[in-house]
Scaffold this motif. Structure first.
Motif, mmCIF file in Angstrom:
data_model
loop_
_atom_site.group_PDB
_atom_site.id
_atom_site.type_symbol
_atom_site.label_atom_id
_atom_site.label_comp_id
_atom_site.label_asym_id
_atom_site.label_seq_id
_atom_site.Cartn_x
_atom_site.Cartn_y
_atom_site.Cartn_z
ATOM 1 N N THR A 133 0.824 -1.208 0.022
ATOM 2 C CA THR A 133 -0.045 -0.118 -0.088
ATOM 3 C C THR A 133 0.719 1.303 -0.331
ATOM 4 O O THR A 133 2.002 1.362 0.674
ATOM 5 N N LYS A 191 -3.179 9.796 -4.131
ATOM 6 C CA LYS A 191 -4.146 9.007 -3.730
ATOM 7 C C LYS A 191 -3.573 7.627 -3.191
ATOM 8 O O LYS A 191 -2.834 7.070 -3.655
ATOM 9 N N SER A 203 -3.217 3.726 -2.492
ATOM 10 C CA SER A 203 -4.012 2.708 -3.061
ATOM 11 C C SER A 203 -3.146 1.432 -2.609
ATOM 12 O O SER A 203 -2.168 1.425 -2.235
ATOM 13 N N ILE A 263 -6.248 -4.204 -7.513
ATOM 14 C CA ILE A 263 -5.954 -2.719 -7.029
ATOM 15 C C ILE A 263 -7.291 -2.143 -6.231
ATOM 16 O O ILE A 263 -8.219 -2.116 -7.002
ATOM 17 N N GLU A 264 -6.969 -1.545 -5.205
ATOM 18 C CA GLU A 264 -8.084 -1.127 -4.717
ATOM 19 C C GLU A 264 -7.364 0.614 -4.203
ATOM 20 O O GLU A 264 -6.320 0.749 -4.212
ATOM 21 N N SER A 265 -8.461 1.404 -4.495
ATOM 22 C CA SER A 265 -8.016 2.832 -4.107
ATOM 23 C C SER A 265 -8.931 3.562 -2.915
ATOM 24 O O SER A 265 -9.863 3.108 -2.783
ATOM 25 N N SER A 266 -8.175 4.680 -2.190
ATOM 26 C CA SER A 266 -8.949 5.349 -1.206
ATOM 27 C C SER A 266 -9.961 6.019 -1.611
ATOM 28 O O SER A 266 -10.843 6.527 -0.986
ATOM 29 N N TYR A 313 -7.427 4.379 -11.387
ATOM 30 C CA TYR A 313 -6.343 4.132 -10.191
ATOM 31 C C TYR A 313 -4.988 4.151 -10.646
ATOM 32 O O TYR A 313 -4.538 4.243 -11.751
#
Length: 314
Positions: free
Chosen positions: A36, A44, A46, A113-116, A123
């Motif tokens: 992370t 941002k 991620s 993948i994950e983003s805030s 992303y």
């Protein structure tokens, strides 16, 4: 598809590139990896998870219900990073992660993948320390295993071998590749406005994971201090700092030494090149062409244009 069928098909395609068996089996990660951090351009936070995948799947990004393969088919031209786009969704700054995966032999994997900001359609892979070192360390800790296909069989990895010279130009920048028995990269950069960088050349036969780990993985991205404000006003490097880039002033030299290598900027360009050319890979095969690749004043747009040119003739 077995490697022999793929090999036979390659012999019937253009003579500029042939896909040749390497004698190595396709690999994937043995365990899940998660890192992370902040995005260099978006600013941002991620997270990226690297998950095992079966042979023949190759490398692809997944976010929500969306999937984007790490392929020249989806590469967008951008001057400061490499971005993959599909159906209005994008993932940017993929080059350091892909460089680490290509160099360490992670041929097949799912990249979640994950983003805030999950509502966004774009992303960005975290920049970490500005190099590929943390990705390589995490991959080494997780380990690799042989990737098996849906039938439980292993698949031999193919490599693209260049048969004829290929050149791509843009103004005074170029990439030229010539047939060669090994992978050899020669890269030159020139920043006359910043004498501490100046003209640098790096050349080596690209041997194996150990070479990448020791000589390239820890080389960080860099910028010219006098350009920072203008870049931020244009909407990029929002997450950039002295913690994830080396910064050189035109008049005062390096502002956050020490460098990890005397030619760290040039080595970082080679790292970028490997990540960008990995987009030539498909089906769990090698992306980096077996050739002598010579680059002068390259960048992501030139790298991906070159990879796209090779993909059209392979």
């Amino acid at each position: 598809m077995t490697y022999s069928r793929a090999f036979n098909r390659s012999r019937n395609s253009s003579s500029l590139i042939s896909w040749i068996p390497t004698g190595k089996m396709q690999k994937t990660v043995a365990n899940c990896i998660e890192l992370t951090g902040i995005g260099l351009h978006s600013g941002k936070i991620s997270s990226v998870r690297i998950l095992p995948e079966i042979a023949g799947k190759g490398r692809y990004f997944k976010f929500g219900s969306n999937v984007i393969r790490a392929s020249t088919d989806y590469a967008n031209e951008s001057p400061l990073c490499t971005t993959l786009c599909k159906y209005g969704h994008s993932i940017s700054t993929v080059e350091h992660l892909l460089s680490a995966l290509e160099a360490t032999g992670v041929d097949n994997c799912r990249l979640e993948i994950e983003s805030s900001h999950p509502q966004d359609s774009s992303y960005e892979v975290p920049i970490l320390d500005g190099s590929a070192r943390e990705w390589v360390d995490a991959i080494e800790e997780a380990g690799l295993k042989e990737a098996l296909d849906r039938s439980g069989k292993s698949c031999e990895k193919l490599a693209p071998v260049l048969r004829e010279p290929v050149t791509v130009w843009k103004n005074d920048s170029f990439i030229a590749a010539f047939p060669y028995s090994k992978i050899k990269i020669t890269y030159g950069i020139d920043f006359p406005q910043a004498p501490e960088i100046g003209c640098q050349w790096f050349s080596s036969t690209y041997l194996d994971k150990d070479f990448f780990t020791k000589e390239l993985a820890s080389a960080r991205t860099f910028c010219i201090y006098e350009q920072v404000e203008q870049l931020r006003e244009s909407g990029v490097i929002k997450g950039g700092s002295a913690k994830n880039a080396i910064v050189c002033s035109e008049s005062r030299g390096w502002l956050n030494p020490p460098l990890r290598f005397s030619d760290e900027p040039c080595r970082h360009k080679v790292l970028d090149l490997i990540g960008d050319l990995s987009l030539l890979a498909h089906g769990g095969n090698q992306g980096l062409p077996v050739a002598h690749i010579i680059v002068y004043k390259g960048g992501h747009a030139l790298h991906t244009n070159f990879a796209r040119r090779l993909s059209r003739i392979s």
